[in-house]
Design an enzyme around this catalytic site. Structure first.
Site, PDB file in Angstrom:
ATOM      1  N   ALA A   9       0.693  -0.971   0.188  1.00  0.00           N
ATOM      2  CA  ALA A   9       0.054   0.357   0.156  1.00  0.00           C
ATOM      3  C   ALA A   9       0.945   1.176   0.138  1.00  0.00           C
ATOM      4  CB  ALA A   9      -1.117   0.214   0.944  1.00  0.00           C
ATOM      5  N   GLY A  10       1.947   1.009  -0.873  1.00  0.00           N
ATOM      6  CA  GLY A  10       2.982   2.563  -1.069  1.00  0.00           C
ATOM      7  C   GLY A  10       2.688   3.732  -1.919  1.00  0.00           C
ATOM      8  N   ASP A  33      -1.619  -4.807   3.303  1.00  0.00           N
ATOM      9  CA  ASP A  33      -0.024  -3.811   4.105  1.00  0.00           C
ATOM     10  C   ASP A  33       0.718  -4.821   4.923  1.00  0.00           C
ATOM     11  OD1 ASP A  33       1.731  -1.495   2.902  1.00  0.00           O
ATOM     12  OD2 ASP A  33       3.148  -2.517   4.465  1.00  0.00           O
ATOM     13  N   ALA A 265      17.028  21.743 -16.329  1.00  0.00           N
ATOM     14  CA  ALA A 265      17.899  21.702 -15.619  1.00  0.00           C
ATOM     15  C   ALA A 265      18.173  21.705 -14.093  1.00  0.00           C
ATOM     16  CB  ALA A 265      18.991  22.495 -16.404  1.00  0.00           C
ATOM     17  N   PHE A 269      18.449  14.492 -10.309  1.00  0.00           N
ATOM     18  CA  PHE A 269      17.472  14.182  -9.610  1.00  0.00           C
ATOM     19  C   PHE A 269      17.454  13.323  -9.003  1.00  0.00           C
ATOM     20  CE2 PHE A 269      19.590  11.414 -12.490  1.00  0.00           C
ATOM     21  CZ  PHE A 269      19.854  10.039 -11.904  1.00  0.00           C
ATOM     22  N   CYS A 273      12.979   6.384  -8.266  1.00  0.00           N
ATOM     23  CA  CYS A 273      13.274   5.395  -8.566  1.00  0.00           C
ATOM     24  C   CYS A 273      14.585   5.805  -9.870  1.00  0.00           C
ATOM     25  CB  CYS A 273      11.879   5.100  -9.789  1.00  0.00           C
ATOM     26  SG  CYS A 273      10.323   4.293  -9.013  1.00  0.00           S
ATOM     27  N   GLN A 275      17.673   6.430  -9.628  1.00  0.00           N
ATOM     28  CA  GLN A 275      19.094   6.116  -9.597  1.00  0.00           C
ATOM     29  C   GLN A 275      19.234   4.604  -9.300  1.00  0.00           C
ATOM     30  OE1 GLN A 275      21.872   8.251  -7.125  1.00  0.00           O
ATOM     31  NE2 GLN A 275      21.579   6.367  -5.894  1.00  0.00           N
ATOM     32  N   LYS A 276      17.869   4.667  -8.422  1.00  0.00           N
ATOM     33  CA  LYS A 276      17.576   2.431  -8.075  1.00  0.00           C
ATOM     34  C   LYS A 276      17.788   1.674  -9.735  1.00  0.00           C
ATOM     35  CE  LYS A 276      13.482   1.535  -6.980  1.00  0.00           C
ATOM     36  NZ  LYS A 276      12.823   0.381  -8.017  1.00  0.00           N
TER      37      LYS A 276
HETATM   38  P1  NAD Z   1       7.015   1.840  -1.175  1.00  0.00           P
HETATM   39  O1  NAD Z   1       8.088   1.802  -0.024  1.00  0.00           O
HETATM   40  O2  NAD Z   1       6.594   3.383  -0.530  1.00  0.00           O
HETATM   41  O3  NAD Z   1       5.401   0.540  -0.569  1.00  0.00           O
HETATM   42  C1  NAD Z   1       5.638  -0.480  -0.492  1.00  0.00           C
HETATM   43  C2  NAD Z   1       4.826  -1.574   0.221  1.00  0.00           C
HETATM   44  O4  NAD Z   1       4.991  -2.768   0.153  1.00  0.00           O
HETATM   45  C3  NAD Z   1       4.824  -1.124   1.209  1.00  0.00           C
HETATM   46  O5  NAD Z   1       4.240  -0.087   2.342  1.00  0.00           O
HETATM   47  C4  NAD Z   1       5.564  -2.110   2.457  1.00  0.00           C
HETATM   48  O6  NAD Z   1       5.100  -2.401   3.453  1.00  0.00           O
HETATM   49  C5  NAD Z   1       5.065  -3.183   1.111  1.00  0.00           C
HETATM   50  N1  NAD Z   1       5.069  -4.685   1.933  1.00  0.00           N
HETATM   51  C6  NAD Z   1       6.603  -4.791   1.632  1.00  0.00           C
HETATM   52  N2  NAD Z   1       6.751  -6.989   1.036  1.00  0.00           N
HETATM   53  C7  NAD Z   1       5.135  -6.790   1.861  1.00  0.00           C
HETATM   54  C8  NAD Z   1       4.792  -7.625   1.901  1.00  0.00           C
HETATM   55  N3  NAD Z   1       5.329  -9.048   1.825  1.00  0.00           N
HETATM   56  N4  NAD Z   1       3.419  -8.013   2.149  1.00  0.00           N
HETATM   57  C9  NAD Z   1       2.650  -6.853   2.440  1.00  0.00           C
HETATM   58  N5  NAD Z   1       3.342  -5.695   2.352  1.00  0.00           N
HETATM   59  C10 NAD Z   1       4.858  -5.870   2.040  1.00  0.00           C
HETATM   60  O7  NAD Z   1       7.216   1.220  -2.389  1.00  0.00           O
HETATM   61  P2  NAD Z   1       6.995   2.488  -3.806  1.00  0.00           P
HETATM   62  O8  NAD Z   1       7.033   3.908  -4.128  1.00  0.00           O
HETATM   63  O9  NAD Z   1       5.272   1.988  -3.811  1.00  0.00           O
HETATM   64  O10 NAD Z   1       7.140   1.533  -4.743  1.00  0.00           O
HETATM   65  C11 NAD Z   1       6.685   0.293  -5.335  1.00  0.00           C
HETATM   66  C12 NAD Z   1       7.386  -0.462  -6.345  1.00  0.00           C
HETATM   67  O11 NAD Z   1       6.935   0.413  -7.509  1.00  0.00           O
HETATM   68  C13 NAD Z   1       8.918  -0.118  -6.297  1.00  0.00           C
HETATM   69  O12 NAD Z   1       9.681  -1.524  -7.120  1.00  0.00           O
HETATM   70  C14 NAD Z   1       9.183   1.071  -7.524  1.00  0.00           C
HETATM   71  O13 NAD Z   1      10.103   0.705  -7.888  1.00  0.00           O
HETATM   72  C15 NAD Z   1       8.409   1.115  -7.530  1.00  0.00           C
HETATM   73  N6  NAD Z   1       8.044   2.738  -9.319  1.00  0.00           N
HETATM   74  C16 NAD Z   1       7.717   3.593  -7.773  1.00  0.00           C
HETATM   75  C17 NAD Z   1       6.654   4.525  -8.402  1.00  0.00           C
HETATM   76  C18 NAD Z   1       6.912   5.685  -7.940  1.00  0.00           C
HETATM   77  O14 NAD Z   1       6.767   6.673  -8.099  1.00  0.00           O
HETATM   78  N7  NAD Z   1       7.305   5.623  -6.653  1.00  0.00           N
HETATM   79  C19 NAD Z   1       6.958   4.508  -9.529  1.00  0.00           C
HETATM   80  C20 NAD Z   1       6.461   3.453 -10.208  1.00  0.00           C
HETATM   81  C21 NAD Z   1       7.001   2.538 -10.193  1.00  0.00           C
HETATM   82  C1  UDX Z   2       9.988   8.657 -12.515  1.00  0.00           C
HETATM   83  C2  UDX Z   2       8.917   8.723 -13.806  1.00  0.00           C
HETATM   84  O1  UDX Z   2       8.735   9.772 -14.399  1.00  0.00           O
HETATM   85  C3  UDX Z   2       8.045   7.628 -13.928  1.00  0.00           C
HETATM   86  O2  UDX Z   2       7.421   7.366 -14.637  1.00  0.00           O
HETATM   87  C4  UDX Z   2       8.318   6.367 -12.991  1.00  0.00           C
HETATM   88  O3  UDX Z   2       7.218   5.697 -12.817  1.00  0.00           O
HETATM   89  C5  UDX Z   2       8.505   6.887 -11.851  1.00  0.00           C
HETATM   90  O4  UDX Z   2      10.031   7.972 -11.667  1.00  0.00           O
HETATM   91  P1  UDX Z   2       9.284  10.572 -10.428  1.00  0.00           P
HETATM   92  O5  UDX Z   2      10.657  10.242  -9.506  1.00  0.00           O
HETATM   93  O6  UDX Z   2       8.039   9.782  -8.687  1.00  0.00           O
HETATM   94  O7  UDX Z   2       8.791   9.049 -11.728  1.00  0.00           O
HETATM   95  O8  UDX Z   2       9.225  12.182 -10.815  1.00  0.00           O
HETATM   96  P2  UDX Z   2       9.383  12.601 -12.278  1.00  0.00           P
HETATM   97  O9  UDX Z   2       8.744  14.073 -12.318  1.00  0.00           O
HETATM   98  O10 UDX Z   2      10.027  11.975 -12.827  1.00  0.00           O
HETATM   99  O11 UDX Z   2      11.315  13.270 -11.538  1.00  0.00           O
HETATM  100  C6  UDX Z   2      12.578  12.863 -10.679  1.00  0.00           C
HETATM  101  C7  UDX Z   2      13.398  13.441 -10.630  1.00  0.00           C
HETATM  102  O12 UDX Z   2      13.942  14.499 -11.675  1.00  0.00           O
HETATM  103  C8  UDX Z   2      12.564  14.881  -9.997  1.00  0.00           C
HETATM  104  O13 UDX Z   2      13.624  15.546  -8.442  1.00  0.00           O
HETATM  105  C9  UDX Z   2      13.040  16.354 -10.466  1.00  0.00           C
HETATM  106  O14 UDX Z   2      12.698  17.377 -10.181  1.00  0.00           O
HETATM  107  C10 UDX Z   2      13.863  15.615 -11.309  1.00  0.00           C
HETATM  108  N1  UDX Z   2      13.900  16.412 -13.078  1.00  0.00           N
HETATM  109  C11 UDX Z   2      12.441  16.302 -13.247  1.00  0.00           C
HETATM  110  C12 UDX Z   2      14.699  17.474 -13.527  1.00  0.00           C
HETATM  111  O15 UDX Z   2      15.815  17.539 -12.508  1.00  0.00           O
HETATM  112  N2  UDX Z   2      14.714  18.184 -14.445  1.00  0.00           N
HETATM  113  C13 UDX Z   2      13.830  17.474 -15.991  1.00  0.00           C
HETATM  114  O16 UDX Z   2      13.400  18.380 -16.746  1.00  0.00           O
HETATM  115  C14 UDX Z   2      12.478  16.738 -15.448  1.00  0.00           C
END
Ligand code: NAD
Ligand code: UDX
Length: 464
Positions: A9-10, A33, A265, A269, A273, A275-276
């Site tokens: 539930a993230g 979660d 610029a 960033f 997401c 860097q990871k």
């Molecule tokens: P998050 O840390 O906010 O949420 C993940 C949740 O999963 C946590 O609340 C954790 O407690 C729960 N969890 C972990 N193991 C569990 C289990 N076994 N059972 C039940 N709950 C469990 O993470 P997030 O930002 O929502 O990212 C989730 C995934 O989506 C990652 O792989 C991330 O890379 C990807 N993603 C994130 C974004 C973003 O903008 N945050 C965008 C696109 C993709």
């Molecule tokens: C990113 C991707 O955009 C999204 O599609 C993916 O699902 C998750 O990762 P997010 O990290 O939530 O989304 O935000 P994003 O708008 O992409 O910005 C990422 C970082 O880049 C921020 O720190 C933002 O300020 C920076 N950025 C973005 C810049 O410095 N310049 C830009 O032109 C755009």
């Protein structure tokens, strides 16, 4: 009634599945979660994440066809489709530490599904994962299937960006669904296509094989981040030559082959997401014995680190080569505007550098709590400790409070409330020490107007 369960539930699981519930009133969505506090917050008036438009969607459907619970097992048992949306952070220790994705949460969730399911399920990989993770999930699930229970696996990566998640989910550029190229795989894929096409035009729902879908997610993030590192590399050349990075970005972005987006610029960033996922790609390339490919993508992250350091050096140099005991107002701590998320925020690195230079940093962010800021700055690896953070950091309630008596302001996040028409820069100037400096790390300010007030202005990607 189709029954959907979302594990995790993230930032992704919460909004993405809440939108499914909002769009499909006849689909029951249960988001689970292990974190009780997070689930309690989802069930309260104050949701655990700040995301514009999210409250309305959750409050409209919660208790009707949208539920939040820690009863993971029951939700798995009841579900037809299960999204796995758990975190996949960079590994901190062991093999691939600092680069590979930690797949322990994915495996734990998958094993739970395998152990408790009493009927067939479509399991959907929503988390961002290394290419071929679905194969490991499949192996675990298939080892537990029998003639009465089968598991089909799909890849459905999420492309939402924080701060614009609801719009991204309601009107996405595309939805990607990968499946095994078998009759059963196609049938499972169709079940998910049928959900998304309830509100998304058919042509935007792209189907492909599992591995392409998994890799496309890493590739999209790598390409987006690469554009930012490219414009940031150019910003260094601009500062040294008198070129203006906004003008260069505009000139390049009007070429329809390049396009205008993601060429802003910045101080670097951040976010959970980019860097990871690039490091994940780097690790994958190394594992595949492709060192040149690995080095190519690694340079995107290296440039980002360089940009943060370069900006800090510019601050110190401009402030007469010392910031010791100087009050520096840092405006914005979130990694971008319209979110309270601070994961990998450039502000963390900047603060840590400034603390190491013994500056006193007064921080203000409209959506990040003092506790979160202190937690981020005392994380292992940040380079500061609790005592220095207590001594050198003050978290303020307003931008005016942070700027009062400061020698300099550093804009770290592009929040609208820091823009010229919202913050009274004359009032800010009057309250500061003189000469009063502003370092704009987000290109949101009007430097000539600030200079008229009396500020000394330094902007990323500009020499004047
Ligand atoms: P998050 O840390 O906010 O949420 C993940 C949740 O999963 C946590 O609340 C954790 O407690 C729960 N969890 C972990 N193991 C569990 C289990 N076994 N059972 C039940 N709950 C469990 O993470 P997030 O930002 O929502 O990212 C989730 C995934 O989506 C990652 O792989 C991330 O890379 C990807 N993603 C994130 C974004 C973003 O903008 N945050 C965008 C696109 C993709
Ligand atoms: C990113 C991707 O955009 C999204 O599609 C993916 O699902 C998750 O990762 P997010 O990290 O939530 O989304 O935000 P994003 O708008 O992409 O910005 C990422 C970082 O880049 C921020 O720190 C933002 O300020 C920076 N950025 C973005 C810049 O410095 N310049 C830009 O032109 C755009």
């Amino acid at each position: 009634m189709v029954n959907i369960c979302c594990i995790g539930a993230g930032y992704v699981g919460g909004p993405s599945c809440a939108v499914i519930a909002y769009q499909c009133h006849d689909v029951k969505v249960t988001i689970v979660d292990l974190n009780q506090a997070r689930i309690d917050a989802w069930n309260s008036d104050e949701l655990p994440i700040y995301e514009p438009g999210l409250d309305e969607i959750v409050f409209a459907r919660r208790g009707k066809n949208l539920f939040f619970t820690t009863d993971v097992d029951q939700a798995i048992i009841d579900a037809d489709l299960i999204f796995v949306s758990v975190n996949t952070p960079t590994k901190k220790t062991g093999m691939g530490a600092g680069m590979a994705a930690d797949l322990a949460y994915i495996e734990r969730a998958t094993r739970r599904i395998a152990e408790v399911a009493t009927s067939s399920k479509v399991v959907i990989e929503k988390s961002t994962v290394p290419c071929r993770t679905a194969q490991s999930m499949r192996t675990i699930l298939e080892a537990n299937s029998n003639k009465n229970i089968r598991f089909d696996i799909l890849s459905n990566p999420e492309f939402l960006a924080e701060g614009t998640a609801i719009n991204d989910l309601t009107n996405p550029d595309r939805v990607l669904i990968g499946c095994l190229q078998t009759p059963e795989g196609f049938a499972a894929q169709q079940k998910l296509v049928d959900i998304y096409t309830r509100w998304i035009p058919k042509e935007k729902v792209i189907t492909m094989n599992l591995w392409s879908s998994e890799l496309s997610k890493l590739a999209a993030n790598a390409l987006l981040a690469q554009r930012i590192s490219s414009i940031n590399a150019l910003s260094a050349i601009c500062e040294a030559t008198g070129a203006d990075v906004d003008e260069v970005a505009y000139a390049c972005g009007t070429d329809s082959r390049i396009g205008p987006k993601f060429l802003k610029a910045s101080v670097g960033f951040g976010g959970s997401c980019f860097q990871k996922d690039i490091l994940n790609l780097v690790y994958l390339s190394e594992q595949l014995h492709l060192p040149e490919v690995a080095a190519y993508w690694k340079s995107v992250v290296t440039m980002n680190e360089y940009q943060k350091m370069r900006f800090t050096h510019r601050i110190v140099r401009t402030l007469f080569n010392t910031v010791t005991h100087k009050r520096i107002a840092l405006l914005g701590f979130a990694f971008k505007k319209d979110t309270g998320d601070t994961r990998e925020s450039a502000a963390i690195t900047l603060c840590s550098y400034l603390i190491q230079e013994r500056a006193n940093v007064a921080i203000y962010d409209p959506k990040v709590s003092a506790a979160q800021i202190k937690m981020d700055l005392t994380e292992p690896g940040v380079g500061t400790n609790e005592a220095t953070v207590e001594k050198h950091i003050q978290v303020c309630k307003t931008a005016y409070e942070a700027c009062a008596d400061a020698a300099a302001i550093v804009i770290c996040t592009e929040w609208d409330e820091f823009k010229m028409h919202q913050l009274d820069y004359q009032k800010v100037f009057d309250s500061m020490q003189k000469p009063a400096f502003i370092f704009d790390g987000r290109l949101i300010l009007d430097a000539p107007k600030l200079r008229e007030i009396g500020f000394r202005v330094e902007t990323i990607g500009k020499s004047i």
